[in-house]
Write a protein that holds these residues in place. Structure first.
Motif, mmCIF file in Angstrom:
data_model
loop_
_atom_site.group_PDB
_atom_site.id
_atom_site.type_symbol
_atom_site.label_atom_id
_atom_site.label_comp_id
_atom_site.label_asym_id
_atom_site.label_seq_id
_atom_site.Cartn_x
_atom_site.Cartn_y
_atom_site.Cartn_z
ATOM 1 N N VAL A 11 2.549 1.535 -10.255
ATOM 2 C CA VAL A 11 2.080 1.066 -11.570
ATOM 3 C C VAL A 11 1.845 -0.437 -11.483
ATOM 4 O O VAL A 11 2.735 -1.152 -11.033
ATOM 5 C CB VAL A 11 3.126 1.410 -12.652
ATOM 6 N N PRO A 12 0.706 -0.967 -11.874
ATOM 7 C CA PRO A 12 -0.414 -0.338 -12.560
ATOM 8 C C PRO A 12 -1.569 0.049 -11.640
ATOM 9 O O PRO A 12 -2.661 0.363 -12.119
ATOM 10 C CB PRO A 12 -0.868 -1.432 -13.525
ATOM 11 N N ASP A 17 1.066 3.527 -16.662
ATOM 12 C CA ASP A 17 2.497 3.611 -16.920
ATOM 13 C C ASP A 17 2.992 4.937 -16.355
ATOM 14 O O ASP A 17 2.200 5.781 -15.932
ATOM 15 C CB ASP A 17 2.747 3.555 -18.435
ATOM 16 N N LEU A 18 4.289 5.121 -16.368
ATOM 17 C CA LEU A 18 4.838 6.415 -15.994
ATOM 18 C C LEU A 18 4.496 7.433 -17.069
ATOM 19 O O LEU A 18 4.389 7.088 -18.248
ATOM 20 C CB LEU A 18 6.357 6.316 -15.860
ATOM 21 N N PRO A 19 4.343 8.697 -16.692
ATOM 22 C CA PRO A 19 4.102 9.739 -17.697
ATOM 23 C C PRO A 19 5.254 9.796 -18.697
ATOM 24 O O PRO A 19 6.416 9.527 -18.345
ATOM 25 C CB PRO A 19 4.032 11.029 -16.874
ATOM 26 N N HIS A 34 15.176 4.912 -7.176
ATOM 27 C CA HIS A 34 13.741 4.700 -6.953
ATOM 28 C C HIS A 34 13.541 4.243 -5.510
ATOM 29 O O HIS A 34 14.058 3.204 -5.099
ATOM 30 C CB HIS A 34 13.208 3.648 -7.927
ATOM 31 N N ALA A 35 12.728 5.006 -4.753
ATOM 32 C CA ALA A 35 12.537 4.769 -3.327
ATOM 33 C C ALA A 35 11.295 3.936 -3.011
ATOM 34 O O ALA A 35 10.655 4.132 -1.990
ATOM 35 C CB ALA A 35 12.499 6.095 -2.579
ATOM 36 N N PRO A 42 6.608 -5.601 -13.697
ATOM 37 C CA PRO A 42 6.927 -5.085 -15.038
ATOM 38 C C PRO A 42 7.555 -3.690 -15.061
ATOM 39 O O PRO A 42 8.401 -3.418 -15.921
ATOM 40 C CB PRO A 42 5.582 -5.114 -15.756
ATOM 41 N N LEU A 43 7.192 -2.809 -14.149
ATOM 42 C CA LEU A 43 7.832 -1.486 -14.140
ATOM 43 C C LEU A 43 9.296 -1.602 -13.736
ATOM 44 O O LEU A 43 10.154 -0.934 -14.322
ATOM 45 C CB LEU A 43 7.096 -0.504 -13.235
ATOM 46 N N LEU A 44 9.596 -2.438 -12.769
ATOM 47 C CA LEU A 44 10.997 -2.670 -12.400
ATOM 48 C C LEU A 44 11.769 -3.186 -13.611
ATOM 49 O O LEU A 44 12.849 -2.686 -13.921
ATOM 50 C CB LEU A 44 11.088 -3.652 -11.235
#
Length: 170
Positions: A11-12, A17-19, A34-35, A42-44
Motif C-alpha cells: 500500500v499504496p 488501502d487494505l480491504p 506482518h512479513a 502510513p500503513l505501518l
C-alpha cells in the motif's frame, strides 16, 4: 490468543488501502504479524495505531524510512509458541530444510515475498506459514490473509481467507 498473519500489502503501490475485511481481522486479532513489503510508512502507522500488538519486519520493496523502523527478522513468544517473522525464505524447493537450519529455536516461521499462500511443517515440526497478499494476488485465485490462534503452547487451526479483488490506485 487470536493472530492475524499478513504480508506483501504493497500500500499504496498495489492498493489504496487494505480491504475492509482485513481491517475487521485487525480489530479482532490480539496480535498482527506482518512479513514485510509495506511500501510506505502510513500503513505501518495505521496498523500500529489500530492493532493491539504488531510484530513486523521490513521487505525488499521497503525503503529507508521503513528500514529505520523495522527489523529484517522479528522474534516473539506468544502463549509459549516461539515465532519468527521474516520476509524472504528463498525458493520453495528445500525451504523446510533451509529454514530448520536457519531457525532451530522457532516453532512457527511466518514469511512473505512470493504472494503465494504456504502452510507446511518441516520434519522436526517447524510450521512455515505464508499468508499470501491481501492486495496483490499475482497468479493466485484470490488475495489472501491468514488467521490462527495460540493457547497453552499450541498453535491452533490455521485459516486461509480469500479476500475480494484489490482496488488499484488512481
Amino acid at each position: 490468543m487470536r493472530l492475524l498473519l499478513l504480508a506483501d500489502t504493497h500500500v499504496p503501490k498495489r492498493a489504496r488501502d487494505l480491504p475492509p475485511q482485513v481491517w475487521e481481522q485487525v480489530a479482532a486479532a490480539d496480535v498482527v504479524l506482518h512479513a514485510g513489503d509495506w511500501v510506505d510508512v502510513p500503513l505501518l502507522d495505521a496498523l500500529e495505531e489500530r492493532s493491539r500488538r504488531l510484530v513486523a519486519v521490513v521487505g525488499n520493496n521497503d525503503g529507508p524510512a521503513l528500514r529505520a523502523r523495522l527489523p529484517e527478522v522479528a522474534r516473539v513468544e506468544l502463549e509459549g509458541v516461539r515465532f519468527a517473522v521474516v520476509h524472504e525464505t528463498g525458493q520453495a524447493q528445500g525451504r523446510e530444510a533451509r529454514m530448520e537450519q536457519a531457525y532451530p529455536d522457532v516453532d512457527v516461521l511466518v514469511f512473505g515475498h512470493s504472494h503465494i499462500p504456504w502452510d507446511t511443517t518441516s520434519p522436526r515440526g517447524l510450521r512455515l506459514l505464508n499468508p499470501g497478499s491481501p492486495t496483490d494476488r499475482r497468479r493466485q485465485p484470490a488475495c489472501t490473509s491468514m488467521t490462527t490462534t495460540v493457547e497453552a503452547g499450541r498453535l491452533g487451526d490455521v485459516a486461509l481467507h480469500a479476500l475480494p479483488p484489490r482496488t488499484l490506485p488512481r
